[in-house]
Design an enzyme around this catalytic site. Sequence first.
Site, PDB file in Angstrom:
ATOM      1  N   SER A   1      -2.789  -7.409   3.150  1.00  0.00           N
ATOM      2  CA  SER A   1      -3.303  -7.225   4.550  1.00  0.00           C
ATOM      3  C   SER A   1      -3.590  -8.792   5.017  1.00  0.00           C
ATOM      4  O   SER A   1      -3.433  -9.178   6.220  1.00  0.00           O
ATOM      5  CB  SER A   1      -4.480  -6.617   4.748  1.00  0.00           C
ATOM      6  OG  SER A   1      -4.380  -5.271   4.080  1.00  0.00           O
TER       7      SER A   1
ATOM      8  N   HIS B   1       0.872  -1.270   0.004  1.00  0.00           N
ATOM      9  CA  HIS B   1      -0.108  -0.109  -0.088  1.00  0.00           C
ATOM     10  C   HIS B   1       1.087   1.481  -0.045  1.00  0.00           C
ATOM     11  O   HIS B   1       0.677   2.374  -0.797  1.00  0.00           O
ATOM     12  CB  HIS B   1      -0.767  -0.015   1.360  1.00  0.00           C
ATOM     13  CG  HIS B   1      -2.098  -1.213   1.276  1.00  0.00           C
ATOM     14  ND1 HIS B   1      -2.176  -1.668   2.419  1.00  0.00           N
ATOM     15  CD2 HIS B   1      -2.582  -1.384   0.399  1.00  0.00           C
ATOM     16  CE1 HIS B   1      -3.159  -2.829   2.098  1.00  0.00           C
ATOM     17  NE2 HIS B   1      -3.626  -2.606   0.968  1.00  0.00           N
TER      18      HIS B   1
ATOM     19  N   ARG C   1      -2.458  -6.571  -7.911  1.00  0.00           N
ATOM     20  CA  ARG C   1      -1.309  -7.497  -8.002  1.00  0.00           C
ATOM     21  C   ARG C   1      -1.460  -8.595  -9.018  1.00  0.00           C
ATOM     22  O   ARG C   1      -0.225  -9.159  -9.370  1.00  0.00           O
ATOM     23  CB  ARG C   1      -1.204  -8.124  -6.596  1.00  0.00           C
ATOM     24  CG  ARG C   1      -0.938  -7.181  -5.515  1.00  0.00           C
ATOM     25  CD  ARG C   1      -1.080  -7.831  -4.203  1.00  0.00           C
ATOM     26  NE  ARG C   1      -2.472  -8.034  -4.145  1.00  0.00           N
ATOM     27  CZ  ARG C   1      -3.176  -8.394  -3.026  1.00  0.00           C
ATOM     28  NH1 ARG C   1      -2.449  -8.619  -2.030  1.00  0.00           N
ATOM     29  NH2 ARG C   1      -4.301  -8.413  -3.064  1.00  0.00           N
TER      30      ARG C   1
ATOM     31  N   LYS D   1     -15.514  -7.903   4.797  1.00  0.00           N
ATOM     32  CA  LYS D   1     -14.544  -8.602   5.692  1.00  0.00           C
ATOM     33  C   LYS D   1     -14.716  -8.037   7.105  1.00  0.00           C
ATOM     34  O   LYS D   1     -15.076  -6.846   7.409  1.00  0.00           O
ATOM     35  CB  LYS D   1     -13.201  -7.730   5.121  1.00  0.00           C
ATOM     36  CG  LYS D   1     -12.920  -8.155   3.445  1.00  0.00           C
ATOM     37  CD  LYS D   1     -11.802  -7.213   3.155  1.00  0.00           C
ATOM     38  CE  LYS D   1     -11.409  -7.403   1.701  1.00  0.00           C
ATOM     39  NZ  LYS D   1     -10.245  -6.612   1.162  1.00  0.00           N
TER      40      LYS D   1
END
Length: 166
Positions: A130, A17, A92, A41
């Site tokens: 994360s 990040h 990604r 989440k």
Amino acid sequence: MAVGIFAGSFDPFTVGHLDIVKRASGIFEEVYVAVLTNSKKTSVFTKDERVKQICNAVEDEEICNVSAISFEGLLVDCAKSVGATCTIRGVRSPTDFDYEYIMAQTNKYLCGELETVVLLARPEYLHISSSIVKELGIHSASIKGLVPEINESIVAERLKEYGRKR
Ligand code: PNS
């Protein structure tokens, strides 16, 4: 130069990040890193803790045109409220891109003036997320090099504590 907004869960804020923030800060006049709880989440860190992690990292890197904020509701509304005309996302993998594509199209449908800029993650950060940081930290494994150094001990402690309480 435009104002950009980089929104995400950042639970926790990773070196991947931070790399996107650094690169975006060179493209945009001003960048807002906007923390939101993703309803899909479960978060470990409170919004305030995540904002603090971002502020620590940005200050430590001496990046002057980046601010951390938190918001509720739709990203397009937060973007309007800070004068951002562009949302920034890091990608990604092709799987990430599929998700980003839908989000970008949804945001475009909600606000025709809002553009999305996608920055590709550097190869050395492709494995960092994360979720991986949480997985390792909860099991007391080292998270060195995965989160900004300035946040490493606080993030590791919180994840260990979270892991113990589960
Ligand atoms: O880091 P994340 O969890 O991938 O970030 C996703 C986030 C927070 C950027 C996304 O869920 C979001 O923008 N939520 C706000 C609600 C919204 O605007 N939804 C419409 C676009 S899908």
